[in-house]
Scaffold this active site. Structure first.
Site, PDB file in Angstrom:
ATOM      1  N   ARG A   1       5.325  33.104  21.400  1.00 34.47           N
ATOM      2  CA  ARG A   1       4.579  34.363  21.314  1.00 34.47           C
ATOM      3  C   ARG A   1       3.224  34.351  22.446  1.00 34.47           C
ATOM      4  O   ARG A   1       2.819  33.268  22.814  1.00 34.47           O
ATOM      5  CB  ARG A   1       3.980  34.543  20.128  1.00 34.47           C
ATOM      6  CG  ARG A   1       4.883  34.654  18.945  1.00 34.47           C
ATOM      7  CD  ARG A   1       6.133  36.083  18.914  1.00 34.47           C
ATOM      8  NE  ARG A   1       6.804  35.892  18.069  1.00 34.47           N
ATOM      9  CZ  ARG A   1       6.804  35.982  16.616  1.00 34.47           C
ATOM     10  NH1 ARG A   1       5.476  36.413  16.124  1.00 34.47           N
ATOM     11  NH2 ARG A   1       7.486  35.933  15.898  1.00 34.47           N
ATOM     12  N   HIS A   2       3.180  35.414  22.976  1.00 37.21           N
ATOM     13  CA  HIS A   2       1.968  35.750  23.898  1.00 37.21           C
ATOM     14  C   HIS A   2       0.513  35.317  23.193  1.00 37.21           C
ATOM     15  O   HIS A   2       0.457  35.828  22.068  1.00 37.21           O
ATOM     16  CB  HIS A   2       1.881  37.004  24.811  1.00 37.21           C
ATOM     17  CG  HIS A   2       1.119  36.867  25.814  1.00 37.21           C
ATOM     18  ND1 HIS A   2      -0.166  36.995  25.883  1.00 37.21           N
ATOM     19  CD2 HIS A   2       1.428  37.115  27.323  1.00 37.21           C
ATOM     20  CE1 HIS A   2      -0.754  37.055  26.879  1.00 37.21           C
ATOM     21  NE2 HIS A   2       0.393  36.957  27.992  1.00 37.21           N
TER      22      HIS A   2
END
Length: 395
Positions: free
Chosen positions: A223-224
């Site tokens: 995930r960012h």
């Protein structure tokens, strides 16, 4: 694009050869100077009948001359070869090229406008400069490993040799820039390229987080770190990617998964607030995708103009119709592997056709021809430097 530019390549294994492969793709005449036993890469990676796929792909389009630089005649030949060239590249540990007699100061005396590029793990100066380095060490010390992997797991390597490759790319960029400068001013240049520097330069998000927040960023898995939803999510039969980085895209996503109310919910009104409430967004997105296949999820999201994709493996990427139509790969003839597909340097220059790639050279295949045409060598030297050949023997 680089026709008429001659490069003498003393580099080996990956970073330097990757750089010169890109330049060879663009028409440069690359002469690879190898020790008598050959570049170590010739015996690395996948080997079949004594031939390395790695070497074949990374050393496409080059010529090979075998010279033992500890032999005075071989060193003399190498220096005479440099005098005919525009560029020299090496990736020895700092100080080794000078000890061998092919350092920048030695060769600049022969060719004042020479562009000379050194690639090393930590650069030519600094407290770490004399340390040996491989890709894994550069990844470890750049901070890249510390931000790669699951939040509750150990630091992880990136899945390919990104330190070597990034250094090779920056070296090709630097060499091209130095040649442009030379064309305007007549001046050569010395280039110092470090794997560590190159990787750090390729982490703009992590550097921004550290300087903006005052703490070292850590791992966030797939995930960012700064927005949601942005990364990998589970569907019924696998995983897919969603990349939502602004309010407009978030509103489209919310409507596509049946949560149009999110568009006006203050908890999700900005990138920052969505990041703070990322667990709820991710749970709802995966609940929606749980009874859908990846293809259906991606089709639905793309129809809503939300950036999304499946996760291809290497085979799917290589065999994709998109890569075929883009001309990402070019056929590369090889005696052992039949026809390989080499990834030509990826920049498409409008008005210039993509190149026709030639196979990597056999060890020392061009020694006789190149030394025969090299001014200043006598027949005795040529004979000594061509095992199995005698002076005047035709090629």
């Amino acid at each position: 694009m680089l026709g008429g530019i001659r490069i003498i390549d003393f580099s080996r294994v990956l970073a330097g050869p990757y750089c010169t492969a890109m330049l060879a793709d663009l028409g440069a005449d690359v002469i690879k100077v190898e020790p008598p036993q050959g570049d170590d890469q010739r015996m690395m990676g996948v080997i079949r009948d004594g031939e390395s796929v790695n070497f074949a792909l990374i050393n496409r389009g080059k010529k090979s001359v075998c010279l033992d630089l500890k032999d005075p005649d071989a060193l003399d030949a190498a220096r005479k070869l440099v005098a005919t060239a525009d560029v020299v590249i090496e990736n020895f540990r700092p100080g080794v090229a000078a000890r061998l007699g092919i350092g920048y100061d030695d060769l600049r005396a022969l060719k004042p406008d020479l562009v000379y590029c050194s690639i090393s793990g930590f650069g030519q100066k600094g407290p770490l400069s004399r340390r040996p380095s491989y890709d894994v060490i550069a990844q470890a010390m750049s901070g890249l490993m510390s931000i790669t992997g699951a939040a509750d797991g150990p630091p992880m390597l990136v899945g390919d040799s990104v330190a070597d490759v990034s250094a090779g790319i920056f070296a090709a960029f630097g060499i091209s820039t130095a040649l442009f400068h030379r064309a305007r001013t007549g001046e050569g240049r010395y280039l110092d390229v470090a794997m560590l520097d190159s990787l750090i330069a390729m982490m703009p998000t992590a550097l921004s987080r550290y300087q903006g927040q005052g703490v070292a960023p850590m791992r966030h898995g797939n995930r960012h770190a700064l927005t949601e939803p942005f990364g990998t999510y589970a569907a019924r039969d696998g995983h897919f990617i969603v990349a939502v980085a602004n309010n407009q895209l978030f509103a489209r996503l919310a409507e596509a998964i049946g949560r149009a109310d999110w568009a006006t919910d203050p908890r999700f009104s900005s990138v920052q607030s969505r990041t703070a409430n990322r667990a709820e967004i991710a749970a709802a997105l995966e609940a929606w995708a749980a009874d859908r296949n990846v293809d259906e999820v991606v089709t639905t999201l793309l129809a809503a103009q939300v950036p999304s994709s499946p996760i291809w493996d290497v085979a799917e990427a290589v065999e994709s119709e998109h890569c075929a139509q883009r001309g990402v790969f070019r056929p590369l003839a090889h005696d052992v592997f039949d026809t390989l597909r080499a990834p030509e340097q990826p920049v498409h220059f409008a008005g210039s056709p993509r190149g026709v790639l030639t196979r990597a050279p056999a060890r020392g295949a061009d020694t006789e021809a190149i030394l025969r045409d090299l001014p200043g060598l006598n027949d005795t030297q040529r004979s000594r430097l061509n095992p199995g050949k005698t002076a005047g023997t035709p090629s």
